[in-house]
Scaffold this motif. Structure first.
Motif, PDB file in Angstrom:
ATOM      1  N   GLU A  73       4.029   4.802 -27.868  1.00 31.33           N
ATOM      2  CA  GLU A  73       3.719   3.958 -26.721  1.00 31.33           C
ATOM      3  C   GLU A  73       2.475   4.463 -25.985  1.00 31.33           C
ATOM      4  O   GLU A  73       1.542   3.698 -25.720  1.00 31.33           O
ATOM      5  N   LYS A  74       2.481   5.746 -25.699  1.00 30.19           N
ATOM      6  CA  LYS A  74       1.334   6.332 -24.992  1.00 30.19           C
ATOM      7  C   LYS A  74       0.046   6.201 -25.812  1.00 30.19           C
ATOM      8  O   LYS A  74      -1.016   5.905 -25.281  1.00 30.19           O
ATOM      9  N   SER A  75       0.161   6.461 -27.120  1.00 28.79           N
ATOM     10  CA  SER A  75      -1.026   6.434 -27.985  1.00 28.79           C
ATOM     11  C   SER A  75      -1.611   5.030 -28.063  1.00 28.79           C
ATOM     12  O   SER A  75      -2.823   4.838 -27.945  1.00 28.79           O
TER      13      SER A  75
ATOM     14  N   CYS B 274      -2.698   2.064 -35.186  1.00 28.97           N
ATOM     15  CA  CYS B 274      -2.447   3.392 -34.641  1.00 28.97           C
ATOM     16  C   CYS B 274      -1.258   3.990 -35.381  1.00 28.97           C
ATOM     17  O   CYS B 274      -0.210   3.352 -35.502  1.00 28.97           O
ATOM     18  N   TYR B 275      -1.412   5.201 -35.903  1.00 26.00           N
ATOM     19  CA  TYR B 275      -0.310   5.932 -36.544  1.00 26.00           C
ATOM     20  C   TYR B 275       0.041   7.144 -35.699  1.00 26.00           C
ATOM     21  O   TYR B 275      -0.843   7.845 -35.209  1.00 26.00           O
ATOM     22  N   THR B 276       1.310   7.412 -35.554  1.00 29.05           N
ATOM     23  CA  THR B 276       1.740   8.643 -34.895  1.00 29.05           C
ATOM     24  C   THR B 276       3.260   8.750 -35.026  1.00 29.05           C
ATOM     25  O   THR B 276       3.914   7.864 -35.571  1.00 29.05           O
ATOM     26  N   GLU B 277       3.817   9.851 -34.520  1.00 28.98           N
ATOM     27  CA  GLU B 277       5.279   9.954 -34.491  1.00 28.98           C
ATOM     28  C   GLU B 277       5.820   8.893 -33.533  1.00 28.98           C
ATOM     29  O   GLU B 277       5.156   8.561 -32.544  1.00 28.98           O
ATOM     30  N   PRO B 278       7.021   8.373 -33.792  1.00 28.09           N
ATOM     31  CA  PRO B 278       7.540   7.299 -32.938  1.00 28.09           C
ATOM     32  C   PRO B 278       7.569   7.678 -31.450  1.00 28.09           C
ATOM     33  O   PRO B 278       7.253   6.848 -30.599  1.00 28.09           O
TER      34      PRO B 278
ATOM     35  N   LEU C 147      -4.857   8.382 -36.436  1.00 18.83           N
ATOM     36  CA  LEU C 147      -3.580   9.099 -36.408  1.00 18.83           C
ATOM     37  C   LEU C 147      -3.591  10.047 -35.222  1.00 18.83           C
ATOM     38  O   LEU C 147      -4.482  10.896 -35.120  1.00 18.83           O
ATOM     39  N   VAL C 148      -2.650   9.890 -34.317  1.00 18.57           N
ATOM     40  CA  VAL C 148      -2.524  10.844 -33.209  1.00 18.57           C
ATOM     41  C   VAL C 148      -1.627  11.984 -33.691  1.00 18.57           C
ATOM     42  O   VAL C 148      -0.479  11.779 -34.074  1.00 18.57           O
TER      43      VAL C 148
ATOM     44  N   LEU D  10      -4.358  12.030 -24.611  1.00 19.06           N
ATOM     45  CA  LEU D  10      -3.441  11.077 -23.970  1.00 19.06           C
ATOM     46  C   LEU D  10      -3.314  11.399 -22.474  1.00 19.06           C
ATOM     47  O   LEU D  10      -2.293  11.879 -22.003  1.00 19.06           O
ATOM     48  N   ALA D  11      -4.389  11.107 -21.740  1.00 18.26           N
ATOM     49  CA  ALA D  11      -4.412  11.435 -20.314  1.00 18.26           C
ATOM     50  C   ALA D  11      -3.673  10.378 -19.491  1.00 18.26           C
ATOM     51  O   ALA D  11      -3.387  10.593 -18.325  1.00 18.26           O
TER      52      ALA D  11
END
Ligand code: BES
Ligand code: ZN
Length: 590
Positions: A220-222, A212-216, A251-252, A275-276
């Protein structure tokens, strides 16, 4: 000349680009990318070769020895952009073009730090489907023209690049303060799957084949929301056969990403509206995963055949859902899809070209005619095929279809031919001609009934007679239950009814974006003022067109909220993606 794709200047009789070496240097200060592309041809060519471009500044072009060659950039067509014609010397096996992208490039969104989760670093991402790759680099921008590539991207050293390709080495650039990332895509792809993002992006491994890639700030949620990715991958392989793209990472995105998801190979892009907090919207991940076969391996030849991508993929998405959660979940999902289909068909009107499966989109902008028809009418067609031949034969057919057309792009006619060869007589039995070539929904469309679906729709349809759900029961409804219920309610309610729903079920504070969007449409149509602030704030938080379009449309169509629509748009227009902004301008002009 043979223009087989009405949305591209590509003429494969002039030569076919087989692979590209692409170097991109990203300038956040002036929102441009300086690029160099080397085009390797499948066979030696000579004379004119046409490429697609949109808003590109073409600097120069050279032959294999570095000698300048002639090029001519034609006047732009509003829909498909400008033809770039390079003059190849006889026997040319490769050539190169230098270019600079426009700050208005339709595939790119440049975000200010304030538009990101972290708020400290800028961000850039691409979205090339359907015909925006040509605004990033000159290319044969037709799904008929598959290519492999190597790509380097040079960016400020504090930022990270991710790309829908296999990552290679990273090195300090000659330019101080800059880093160069390298990638390779060894499997051939249609140009609309070229994709990258640049920003403060971190990684977390979720399974043997998935990161999983995303901003820091979003990690956690992603990571929690999509933790089941490996189970999905295994379920998808059962339907389609082996996964051929090595990795399935995702990538989120920042909230302005205009779609729910985009199936960029090896790196699916996902909207953060998924991200519900309860994994209720992971079907979008299943959908993008299914595209790894139907879409990325077996690709529509042109936008006219888009249903081959989306119809099969929605069918697969719901097969995965059936595997993981059972038949009832599938029937609710199909019902939600059918509601969306009926709405789309009604808005096009009876007999519309755009309600056929195979369409003629020539001369029209794909972003303008994008709708749920290819998805949901396509789904019903594939589901009817499954119903007609039975699951066992269907599974054999689908695997054979994938194997036969893997790494190629096919037309609807080729699909029909394959269907007739593999399952003789079936097309006729199911009325495939009407499904594919006639508008509207044929009478033999499959129906996915379930007791729960009947209960929920029954309750909503008797609302006007005074029926109300038990508050304690409805508080336990799943997100799908709520969508079904809200979609079956009358479009317009009294203020008291809106207040009853909102007081009992806190709908204004809904964290599930699908439920929230359904609710806000009812609330706006009903002129329920206590929802206006939430509508305005939601429209400032998200950039996903699936929500922006119906909500702006509802606000604009109600005389009480028309001014609010204009005000909210003026406030947020700059932060919407160029594609979304264009779509909303059309909504607000209506
Ligand atoms: N490939 C599409 C997104 C797309 C289509 C982008 C056409 C540009 C032009 C993607 O697979 C998709 O269909 N996404 C859906 C989600 C899905 C669950 C129906 C979306 O964005 O809502
Ligand atoms: Zn899709």
């Amino acid at each position: 000349m043979s223009h087989s794709d009405p949305h591209s200047y590509t003429d494969l009789s002039q030569g076919r680009v087989q692979s590209m070496d692409i170097d991109l240097a990203v300038n956040f200060s002036d929102r441009t990318i300086n690029g160099n592309a080397v085009f390797h041809l499948a066979a030696a060519a000579g004379g004119p070769l046409d490429l697609d471009t949109r808003d590109l500044n073409i600097v120069s072009a050279q032959d294999a020895s570095g000698k300048a060659i002639g090029f001519e950039l034609a006047e732009a067509d509003e829909v498909i952009g400008s033809r770039l014609r390079v003059s190849l010397p006889q026997g040319a096996e490769k050539f190169s073009v230098q270019f600079i992208t426009s700050p208005e490039a339709s595939a790119l969104q440049w975000l200010e730090p304030a538009q990101t989760a972290g708020g400290k670093h800028p961000y850039l991402f691409s979205q090339c489907q359907a015909i925006h790759a040509r605004s990033v680099m000159p290319c044969q921008d037709s799904p008929l023209a598959r290519f492999t590539f190597n790509c380097s991207m040079t960016v400020p050293e504090e930022l990270t690049v991710v790309m829908a390709a296999a990552p290679g080495e990273k090195s300090a650039s000659e330019q101080s303060g800059m880093t160069t990332y390298n990638f390779a895509m060894p499997q051939s792809i249609p140009p609309y799957l070229f994709a990258f993002a640049v920003g403060n992006i971190t990684a977390k491994e979720l399974g043997p084949r998935s990161t999983c890639y995303t901003e820091p700030e979003m990690m956690e949620k992603s990571a929690w929301e999509f933790a089941e990715v490996d189970r999905m991958l295994l379920a998808a392989e059962e339907i389609f056969g082996p996964y051929l793209w090595d990795r399935f990472d995702f990538l989120v995105m920042p909230p302005s990403f205009p779609y729910g998801g985009m199936e960029n190979p090896r790196l699916t892009f996902l909207t953060p509206t998924l991200l519900a907090g309860d994994r209720s919207l992971v079907n979008v991940l299943a959908h993008e995963l299914a595209h790894s076969w139907t879409g990325n391996l077996v690709t529509n030849a042109s936008i006219n055949d888009f249903w081959l991508n989306e119809g099969f993929t929605v069918w697969a998405e719901r097969r995965i859902l059936e595997n993981m959660e059972g038949l009832e979940a599938k029937s609710l999902s199909a019902a939600i899809g059918r509601n969306g289909l009926m709405e789309a068909m009604n808005s096009f009107g009876k007999g519309s070209e755009l309600t056929k499966l195979e369409i003629n989109g020539e001369g029209k902008d794909p972003d303008e005619f994008y709708s749920l028809v290819p998805y949901e009418k396509g789904f019903l067609f594939v589901a009817l095929l499954e119903e007609t031949v039975g699951r066992e034969k269907m599974d054999v057919f689908v695997k054979k279809y994938i194997e036969h057309f893997a790494f190629t792009s096919l037309t609807t006619a080729q699909f029909e031919e394959f269907l007739n060869a593999e399952l003789p007589g079936v097309a006729e039995q199911m009325g495939a001609e009407e499904w594919i070539h006639q508008p509207d929904l044929p009478a033999n469309a499959p129906v996915f009934a379930s007791a729960r679906l009947e209960m929920l729709e029954g309750l909503a349809r008797t609302w006007s007679d005074g029926a109300r759900p038990e508050v304690a029961d409805a508080a336990k409804w799943t997100p799908e239950d709520w969508q079904i219920f809200l979609q079956a309610l009358p479009g317009k309610l009294t203020t008291e009814d809106c207040a009853w729903l909102n007081d009992n079920f806190k709908l204004n504070e809904q964290g599930n974006s699908e439920i929230l969007c359904n609710w806000l449409q009812i609330a706006i149509n009903s002129s329920f003022e206590p929802a206006y602030d939430r509508a305005a704030s939601f429209l400032g938080e998200v950039g996903r067109m699936k929500y922006l379009k119906p909500l702006f449309n509802a606000l604009h169509c109600n005389a009480n909220t028309r001014d609010l629509a204009a005000k909210v748009f003026a406030k947020n227009a700059d932060s919407y993606h160029p594609i979304a902004r264009g779509g909303l301008e059309r909504v607000l002009a209506g």
